[in-house]
Design an enzyme around this catalytic site. Structure first.
Site, short mmCIF file in Angstrom:
data_model
loop_
_atom_site.label_atom_id
_atom_site.label_comp_id
_atom_site.label_asym_id
_atom_site.label_seq_id
_atom_site.Cartn_x
_atom_site.Cartn_y
_atom_site.Cartn_z
N HIS A 1 -1.19 0.20 -9.87
CA HIS A 1 -1.85 -0.77 -8.96
C HIS A 1 -2.29 -2.01 -9.75
O HIS A 1 -3.48 -2.34 -9.81
CB HIS A 1 -3.04 -0.13 -8.25
N ARG B 1 0.85 -1.19 0.00
CA ARG B 1 0.00 0.00 0.00
C ARG B 1 0.89 1.24 0.00
O ARG B 1 1.88 1.31 0.74
CB ARG B 1 -0.89 0.03 1.26
N GLU C 1 -4.50 7.38 -5.08
CA GLU C 1 -4.56 6.70 -6.37
C GLU C 1 -5.73 7.22 -7.20
O GLU C 1 -6.85 7.26 -6.68
CB GLU C 1 -4.68 5.19 -6.16
#
Ligand SMILES: NC(=O)C1=CN([C@@H]2O[C@H](COP(=O)(O)OP(=O)(O)OC[C@H]3O[C@@H](n4cnc5c(N)ncnc54)[C@H](O)[C@@H]3O)[C@@H](O)[C@H]2O)C=CC1
Ligand SMILES: O=C(O)C(=O)COP(=O)(O)O
Length: 630
Positions: A366, A318, A347
């Protein structure tokens, strides 16, 4: 008989809803104030599903609770009778999910896929859905749970990290959160290895350079992996798989994880080390811990300063575990030679992010879980978990409910109904004026070991006590929280009893302290209201009220009264009930002294009307009575 303290839960008083009005020679409460007849839970179903699912890879499972009525609806074949249409559960999918998972969801409920909803739109829509399925891109905030107004029963996170779901709010509002923790492990580990190798050989940078028309062989000389030390920070599922692969690349692998079992590390040939040791010896540091308050910005100026100069960092966990400004500083200072990042604090990160634009940083949007295989797997894993939760079955992947092993669950199943009934009965015996603050539960058990897991029963007692006197909907997810909020302190004891019974529990006694009772005979010498029950032939039975033994099934409605022990009383009360067409289902008489005093418990199929109750109260030999709605 020895009493052993098992555990105690919750705390002091805060909000005290007034106790339920009781009926000593008075009218019964309105149906509205006692509308809990549909709230027993479907434990049999939970137990069955524990055995029918492959749980071999899980150390424990979690039960999610539902009302019997809901559960029955959920498990009924839909529309079997064309006249009766049971509404299907509604499921909102807010991010892209694999088709196999969607198919599974569609076979059970009405599925709506609404991608890219704004937070406002999500709040506006959520009240229509029983379940919500998200990935990492949807923030399931407190506002979302509140906007659901109790309709939302389960949030499914199609993946591992649940840092985008407000678990506290979910728990407070009784919404189960489940995730899909296993199906994307390999994908994330492979992506970690891809970033590690790609970074070491400047794959992304040299690719960009060539596409820009250049041929820079000297600029992009890399570093070798073999013989280098890789520190895995967070030796869980992904971390272990990265370690396994890195070993295959000839790396020396160490790991830091305060909670990782040493034997798992040993089996992979990985040395578990302290945080500082990992930082000071690693050539490569790969992050695999969850984002929690403890790991938030764990990698900051101070920690980068502890690292070997020229260290390389990989993050597929993360973004928030790294202080991104500090990483830019460490890159500029040459402490960190390179970083490869799949995840970011925000994000997507801003287009002009210094970190993303840094020439020594490789980035991916991601993608850790984004392989076809992982996405299909995750979709099925989460669809099964969400459908199971909606059906009231066990959920092996619940993240905000206590873990109850299937063995414990099937043993305790018959007592769950009893526990709730005792709670419900107990609260109806409380006199008005003071709220309930302190409840003692005594479990009679013939088992010597005192490691009995009673959380399920405690939750059900809390449910029984609180639901009739508040609008809270209580389940295993929120029982302890709501008890605490209501200032209800529950202490539990185990009492070792002589019994040939195979079952873990012989009896459950609920004592309520520091309150008056509308039925004085329910008080013990210590002033506590006390009721005790057992399971007989699978049914909950009331076996003791105060100091009096009784034996009545805890079903339907119950009339309890104390009378002068004299002939003809059964006939008198029976006639009054019969005259108003109330059917007696059972009766139990317990007397202390012949011709002096007796406690009578009468089970009735129908709730007697006010007039009938009044007539019973007026029988001269009846000294006190209560009508209890179970
Ligand atoms: N980039 C992506 O697409 C993906 C990211 N992930 C992320 O990877 C991370 C790991 O996932 P899993 O391995 O499946 O989870 P896991 O729960 O199996 O492993 C996490 C490990 O971190 C450890 N840990 C917790 N606090 C720690 C601390 N302060 N220091 C060191 N270790 C600590 C835990 O003990 C546990 O062993 C999660 O953050 C998850 O969200 C997972 C899958 C895909
Ligand atoms: O499972 C995880 O924790 C992930 O980070 C994967 O996230 P995603 O489902 O790809 O948005």
């Amino acid at each position: 008989m020895a009493a052993t303290s098992i555990s105690s839960a919750t705390n002091k008083l805060t909000d005290q809803s007034p106790p339920l009005p009781l009926h000593t020679k008075a009218a019964r409460p309105s149906a509205a104030s006692l509308s809990f007849s549909n709230s027993s839970i479907s434990i049999q179903k939970l137990a069955i599903s524990a055995t029918s699912r492959d749980l071999s890879s899980r150390s424990s499972v979690v039960s999610s609770l539902k009302t019997a009525r809901e559960s029955k609806q959920a498990s009924q074949p839909r529309n079997s009778d064309p006249e009766v249409k049971t509404p299907k559960p509604t499921i909102l999918v807010s991010e892209k999910l694999g088709e196999a998972g969607l198919d599974l969801l569609r076979s059970y409920g009405d599925v709506e896929c609404l991608y890219n909803l704004s937070p406002e739109d999500l709040c506006a829509k959520i009240g229509e859905f029983d379940a919500l399925i998200v990935r990492s891109g949807t923030k399931v905030t407190r506002q979302v749970f509140e906007a659901a107004k109790g309709k939302l029963k389960v949030v499914g996170r199609a993946g591992v990290g649940i840092d985008n779901v407000d678990l506290q709010a979910a728990t407070e509002l009784g919404c189960l959160v489940v995730n899909a923790p296993t199906a994307n492990t390999i994908a994330a580990a492979e992506h970690g290895i891809a970033l590690l190798a790609g970074m070491a050989r400047n794959v992304a940078q040299s690719d960009a350079s060539m596409k820009a028309g250049q041929w820079q062989r000297n600029k992009y000389v890399g570093v070798s992996l073999v013989g280098k030390t890789l520190a895995i920070m967070g030796f869980g599922k992904v971390g272990s798989e990265v370690a396994r692969r890195a070993k295959g690349l000839g790396m020396h692998v160490i790991a830091h994880d305060p909670y990782a079992p040493a034997d798992r590390a040993r089996a992979l040939g990985v040395e578990l080390v302290s945080f500082d040791q990992a930082l000071s010896t690693a050539d490569f540091v790969s992050l695999h811990m969850p984002l929690t308050p403890t790991t938030d910005k764990l990698f900051n100026d101070a920690t980068f300063a502890k690292m070997k100069k020229g260290v390389r960092i990989i993050n597929v966990a993360r973004g928030g575990v790294i202080d991104e400004d500090a990483l830019v500083r460490a890159l500029d200072a040459g402490i960190v030679a390179q970083a490869a990042l799949d995840v970011f604090t925000k994000e997507p990160p801003s287009k002009d992010s210094k970190l993303v634009q840094h020439e020594n940083v490789t980035v991916t949007p991601h993608l850790g879980a984004s392989t076809k295989e992982a996405q299909e797997g995750v979709a099925v894993e989460i669809a099964e978990a969400v459908v199971g939760a909606l059906r009231g079955e066990l959920s092996a992947t619940a993240v905000n409910a206590p873990m109850v092993s299937p063995e414990v669950l099937s043993e305790l199943a018959p007592y769950v109904n009893l526990a709730e009934k005792l709670g419900r009965l107990g609260v109806q015996l409380v006199a008005g004026g003071r709220g309930i603050q302190s409840v003692k539960v005594v479990y009679g058990s013939s088992r010597a070991s005192d490691n009995m897991d009673t959380r399920l029963l405690r939750s059900m007692i809390v449910k029984g006590i609180i639901e009739p006197i508040s609008d809270a909907h209580i389940n295993l997810v929120n029982a302890d929280f709501i008890a605490k909020q209501k200032g209800l302190r529950i202490s539990e004891e185990k009492l070792l009893v002589d019994s040939s019974s195979e079952s873990p529990i012989d009896s459950i006694q609920v004592q309520i302290s520091n309150v008056g009772s509308k039925f004085e005979s329910a008080l013990l010498d210590n002033g506590n209201i006390s009721i005790e029950g057992r399971v007989k032939d699978g049914m909950p039975h009331l076996t003791r009220v105060g100091a009096f033994s009784v034996d009545v099934s805890l079903e339907g409605n119950l009339i309890l009264y104390r009378q002068v022990d004299q002939p003809g009383m059964i006939g008198t009360v029976g006639t009054i009930l019969g005259e108003s067409n109330v059917n007696v289902s059972f009766m139990s008489v317990s007397r202390t002294v012949k011709r002096v005093k007796a406690i009578v418990a009468i089970g009735v199929d129908e709730a007697p009307n006010k007039e009938t109750l009044k007539k019973i109260g007026e029988v001269p030999a009846i000294e006190e009575f209560v009508f209890l709605d179970l």
